[in-house]
Motif scaffolding. Structure first.
Motif, mmCIF file in Angstrom:
data_model
loop_
_atom_site.group_PDB
_atom_site.id
_atom_site.type_symbol
_atom_site.label_atom_id
_atom_site.label_comp_id
_atom_site.label_asym_id
_atom_site.label_seq_id
_atom_site.Cartn_x
_atom_site.Cartn_y
_atom_site.Cartn_z
ATOM 1 N N GLU A 116 0.835 -1.201 0.000
ATOM 2 C CA GLU A 116 0.000 0.000 0.000
ATOM 3 C C GLU A 116 0.875 1.258 0.000
ATOM 4 O OE1 GLU A 116 -4.246 1.069 1.133
ATOM 5 O OE2 GLU A 116 -3.476 -0.916 0.740
ATOM 6 N N MET A 119 2.683 1.757 -3.316
ATOM 7 C CA MET A 119 1.786 2.204 -4.384
ATOM 8 C C MET A 119 1.487 3.693 -4.261
ATOM 9 S SD MET A 119 -0.695 -1.068 -4.848
ATOM 10 C CE MET A 119 -1.398 -0.563 -6.400
ATOM 11 N N VAL A 120 1.320 4.172 -3.047
ATOM 12 C CA VAL A 120 1.035 5.594 -2.834
ATOM 13 C C VAL A 120 2.301 6.426 -3.064
ATOM 14 C CG1 VAL A 120 0.438 7.316 -1.086
ATOM 15 C CG2 VAL A 120 -0.893 5.209 -1.281
ATOM 16 N N ASN A 123 3.665 5.894 -6.775
ATOM 17 C CA ASN A 123 2.712 5.979 -7.877
ATOM 18 C C ASN A 123 2.803 4.754 -8.792
ATOM 19 O OD1 ASN A 123 0.718 7.837 -8.153
ATOM 20 N ND2 ASN A 123 1.981 9.401 -9.119
ATOM 21 N N ILE A 124 2.922 3.584 -8.198
ATOM 22 C CA ILE A 124 3.138 2.363 -8.979
ATOM 23 C C ILE A 124 1.971 2.047 -9.900
ATOM 24 C CG2 ILE A 124 3.334 -0.159 -8.755
ATOM 25 C CD1 ILE A 124 5.344 0.292 -6.548
ATOM 26 N N GLU A 125 0.751 2.330 -9.485
ATOM 27 C CA GLU A 125 -0.412 2.032 -10.339
ATOM 28 C C GLU A 125 -0.281 2.686 -11.706
ATOM 29 O OE1 GLU A 125 -3.795 3.191 -7.984
ATOM 30 O OE2 GLU A 125 -4.112 1.125 -7.326
ATOM 31 N N LYS A 126 0.333 3.860 -11.741
ATOM 32 C CA LYS A 126 0.473 4.590 -13.000
ATOM 33 C C LYS A 126 1.727 4.179 -13.766
ATOM 34 C CE LYS A 126 -1.924 8.589 -11.182
ATOM 35 N NZ LYS A 126 -1.794 9.949 -10.679
ATOM 36 N N ASP A 127 2.630 3.466 -13.122
ATOM 37 C CA ASP A 127 3.904 3.118 -13.747
ATOM 38 C C ASP A 127 3.873 1.695 -14.281
ATOM 39 O OD1 ASP A 127 6.486 2.878 -14.594
ATOM 40 O OD2 ASP A 127 7.360 3.734 -12.782
ATOM 41 N N GLU A 128 3.229 1.546 -15.448
ATOM 42 C CA GLU A 128 3.078 0.221 -16.049
ATOM 43 C C GLU A 128 4.421 -0.410 -16.404
ATOM 44 O OE1 GLU A 128 0.113 -0.117 -19.119
ATOM 45 O OE2 GLU A 128 -1.086 1.456 -18.161
ATOM 46 N N VAL A 131 5.777 -2.116 -13.234
ATOM 47 C CA VAL A 131 5.002 -3.321 -12.937
ATOM 48 C C VAL A 131 5.379 -4.438 -13.915
ATOM 49 C CG1 VAL A 131 2.678 -4.314 -12.858
ATOM 50 C CG2 VAL A 131 3.107 -2.064 -11.852
ATOM 51 N N LYS A 132 5.456 -4.127 -15.176
ATOM 52 C CA LYS A 132 5.811 -5.128 -16.196
ATOM 53 C C LYS A 132 7.226 -5.657 -15.954
ATOM 54 C CE LYS A 132 5.103 -7.580 -19.811
ATOM 55 N NZ LYS A 132 4.403 -8.851 -19.585
ATOM 56 N N GLU A 135 7.114 -8.042 -13.039
ATOM 57 C CA GLU A 135 6.522 -9.306 -13.483
ATOM 58 C C GLU A 135 7.534 -10.124 -14.272
ATOM 59 O OE1 GLU A 135 3.089 -8.051 -15.710
ATOM 60 O OE2 GLU A 135 1.796 -8.120 -13.941
#
Length: 145
Positions: A116, A119-120, A123-128, A131-132, A135
């Motif tokens: 959590e 992510m805040v 700004n991981i949600e916006k950094d595809e 994340v890729k 993965e």
């Protein structure tokens, strides 16, 4: 090694070590009296389908002998109950006690808070791309090892 390889190696090791250190310290502050290795054994038992010694050892990628040593300690500390399977006495089944489930709840809470926060703060949600990349690294290790 090239500069990029050196930096990637250093960053992976540093992140891994930071997470383990912070995780251990946080769990101690929350009353967990087990080592991180012991907590991860409990987690592997909990996440194991069959809950046999062999299944858990494979999940942790350790030998049965190494797992036996850890399980002996966890049984003595009353976090794990070990029984023989009724249908096949060669199989050893592992069961977590309520005390172990409480530790896993605390452990899971730490991971939830860490993710959590990341992510805040990052700004991981916006950094595809990040994340890729994570993965891809995870998939690489799964396939390779």
């Amino acid at each position: 090694m090239s500069r990029s390889k050196d930096v990637i190696n250093e960053l992976l090791v540093e992140v891994f070590n930071h997470i383990l250190s912070i995780e251990g310290q946080t769990l101690k502050e929350r009353g967990v009296k087990l080592s991180m290795t012991e907590v991860h054994v409990l987690e592997a038992i909990n996440n194991s389908t069959l809950k046999t010694m062999g299944d858990v050892a494979r999940k942790l990628r350790i030998t049965l002998g190494t797992l036996t040593t850890s399980i002996d300690v966890l049984v003595r500390k009353k976090y794990v109950i070990r029984n023989r399977a009724k249908d096949d006495k060669r199989k050893v089944l592992l069961h977590l006690t309520d005390q172990a489930l409480e530790v896993l709840k605390i452990h899971e809470g730490f991971h939830d808070e860490m993710i959590e926060s990341l992510m805040v703060d990052l700004n991981i949600e916006k950094d595809e791309a990040l994340v890729k990349s994570l993965e891809n690294i995870s998939n690489y290790f799964k396939q390779k090892y």
